[in-house]
Design a protein around this motif. Sequence first.
Motif, PDB file in Angstrom:
ATOM      1  N   ASP A 187       0.808  -1.218   0.000  1.00 58.18           N
ATOM      2  CA  ASP A 187       0.000   0.000   0.000  1.00 58.18           C
ATOM      3  C   ASP A 187       0.847   1.276   0.000  1.00 58.18           C
ATOM      4  O   ASP A 187       0.313   2.376   0.200  1.00 58.18           O
ATOM      5  N   ALA A 188       2.149   1.138  -0.207  1.00 58.19           N
ATOM      6  CA  ALA A 188       3.026   2.315  -0.232  1.00 58.19           C
ATOM      7  C   ALA A 188       3.761   2.446  -1.551  1.00 58.19           C
ATOM      8  O   ALA A 188       4.708   3.220  -1.666  1.00 58.19           O
ATOM      9  N   PHE A 189       3.300   1.666  -2.536  1.00 58.18           N
ATOM     10  CA  PHE A 189       3.884   1.761  -3.883  1.00 58.18           C
ATOM     11  C   PHE A 189       2.730   1.710  -4.867  1.00 58.18           C
ATOM     12  O   PHE A 189       2.385   0.673  -5.411  1.00 58.18           O
ATOM     13  N   THR A 190       2.106   2.847  -5.055  1.00 60.01           N
ATOM     14  CA  THR A 190       0.880   2.958  -5.829  1.00 60.01           C
ATOM     15  C   THR A 190       1.153   3.504  -7.226  1.00 60.01           C
ATOM     16  O   THR A 190       2.265   3.935  -7.540  1.00 60.01           O
ATOM     17  N   ASP A 191       0.110   3.518  -8.025  1.00 55.85           N
ATOM     18  CA  ASP A 191       0.232   4.132  -9.349  1.00 55.85           C
ATOM     19  C   ASP A 191       0.626   5.606  -9.227  1.00 55.85           C
ATOM     20  O   ASP A 191       1.364   6.135 -10.062  1.00 55.85           O
ATOM     21  N   ALA A 192       0.137   6.261  -8.171  1.00 56.69           N
ATOM     22  CA  ALA A 192       0.498   7.659  -7.953  1.00 56.69           C
ATOM     23  C   ALA A 192       1.983   7.795  -7.653  1.00 56.69           C
ATOM     24  O   ALA A 192       2.625   8.769  -8.087  1.00 56.69           O
ATOM     25  N   ASP A 193       2.548   6.835  -6.926  1.00 54.40           N
ATOM     26  CA  ASP A 193       3.981   6.863  -6.641  1.00 54.40           C
ATOM     27  C   ASP A 193       4.791   6.677  -7.913  1.00 54.40           C
ATOM     28  O   ASP A 193       5.804   7.353  -8.133  1.00 54.40           O
ATOM     29  N   VAL A 194       4.344   5.770  -8.765  1.00 57.42           N
ATOM     30  CA  VAL A 194       5.031   5.539 -10.038  1.00 57.42           C
ATOM     31  C   VAL A 194       4.936   6.788 -10.904  1.00 57.42           C
ATOM     32  O   VAL A 194       5.920   7.229 -11.505  1.00 57.42           O
ATOM     33  N   ARG A 195       3.772   7.387 -10.961  1.00 63.41           N
ATOM     34  CA  ARG A 195       3.594   8.604 -11.753  1.00 63.41           C
ATOM     35  C   ARG A 195       4.497   9.724 -11.249  1.00 63.41           C
ATOM     36  O   ARG A 195       5.044  10.496 -12.041  1.00 63.41           O
TER      37      ARG A 195
END
Length: 449
Positions: free
Chosen positions: A357-365
């Motif tokens: 839950d700490a490596f999301t699509d938002a983090d990748v973006r």
Amino acid sequence: MAGGRQASRRRFLGAAVAGGAAGAAPLFVPVTFASSAFANESANDRPGVACIGTGGIGMRDAREHREFGDIVAVCDLDRKHAERAKYDVRVGAGKAETYADYRKVLDRPDVDVVSISTPDHWHVKIAIEALQAGKHVFCQKPLSLTLEEGRLARAAAEKYPRQQFFIGTQQRAEKDLFLRAVNMVRKGLLGDIRRVTAGIDGSPTGGPFPAEPAPERLDWDRWLGQAPKVEYRVHRCHDLFRWWYEYSGGKFTDWGAHHVDIAQWALGEDGPGKGPVEIDGIDVHHPIPFKDGNPTRDDWFNTAHDFAVTCRFKSGVELVVTSRGDNGILFEGTKGRLFVNRSKITGKPIEEGWDKDAFTDADVRALFKGKPGEGHKQNFYRCIREGGLPVSDVFSHIVAMNTCHLAAIAGRLGRKITWDPAAERIVGDEQAASFAARTPRAGFEIPRV
């Protein structure tokens, strides 16, 4: 060129101009990438691509570029390489024109994108001239041969912001490996990082290599470019150029461009004024004797084959760049450690899923600077169309390359050197500072913009 394709290319490239202008927002609806290829509106909506340097890596790059654009020109100083690229069904398909002189390629109005996969000592000169000619640039790593070349490339990128200047550090697009590691470090999941080890292997050893006439199909004098004129040896040319400081930095820049880049990205040491303050090159070994930082023979590979260079940052973190141990990057923090390379990511934090839950699509973006996570070249072509910085931008690459070049300089001299990352200069060591730049042969000077 047919009128339909010409108009479509104008729409494609016009989007890049709109998105790339300083402070301007893109004046179009962003496209959706539904596959590995660029989501073109039509078969004509494809940029013209020229591939300069069509050896092994150059052929791989060319085949990947063809997913997104039309290969209209291939260029290599070895006629055999150029002809192979022309007739390869996944590159030129018999239609691309062949060249030996890249300047003629840059003169072509139908070339929108230039892919540079030459030996390292040609990268910056061709890249800057391509930007001057109005082309978008994809350049293989490492970008630069010297510290000064990095500054020259940065100045050009700043002067021509409407063109994309992308570096071939594909590890920055490997979500499940390197991006996952970078995210964990940046979020503090490993605690405070104390030490990072970048295992980059050592250069091969070999020699003496005999001098012989250059093949008729190869323009050896021009291949040498800015480097000193020397007799042709098979082991100096093509993919073996990496093991000669005249054309490369050995493993320091070859693999350092990948792993040092990821390490400094994760540490937040990849921006302006960032980098190590001390570089210890005492534990560096070369296959032949050196005097005053230069090899004493010209018929043996001369880049370092056994080394452990410690780079210390102002924060106290140590980055050890070494030929020993596994190829990959080991991050060691106060809470945990992890190891990552191109085939695996391991360690207790991974096995126990500390980043659940700490490596999301938002983090990748966020790591992709606001773009969606996607393939390396796909990101390049998206940025051409939409504007904005690519994931493998030239600015952060230069900061990482500073560390790689400093490791090589310290190793060649066999001592510690001090670096001022804000001023980008070697401090208190005139001899070491003299390695920051090289005097090119007449006729091969790099433009200063």
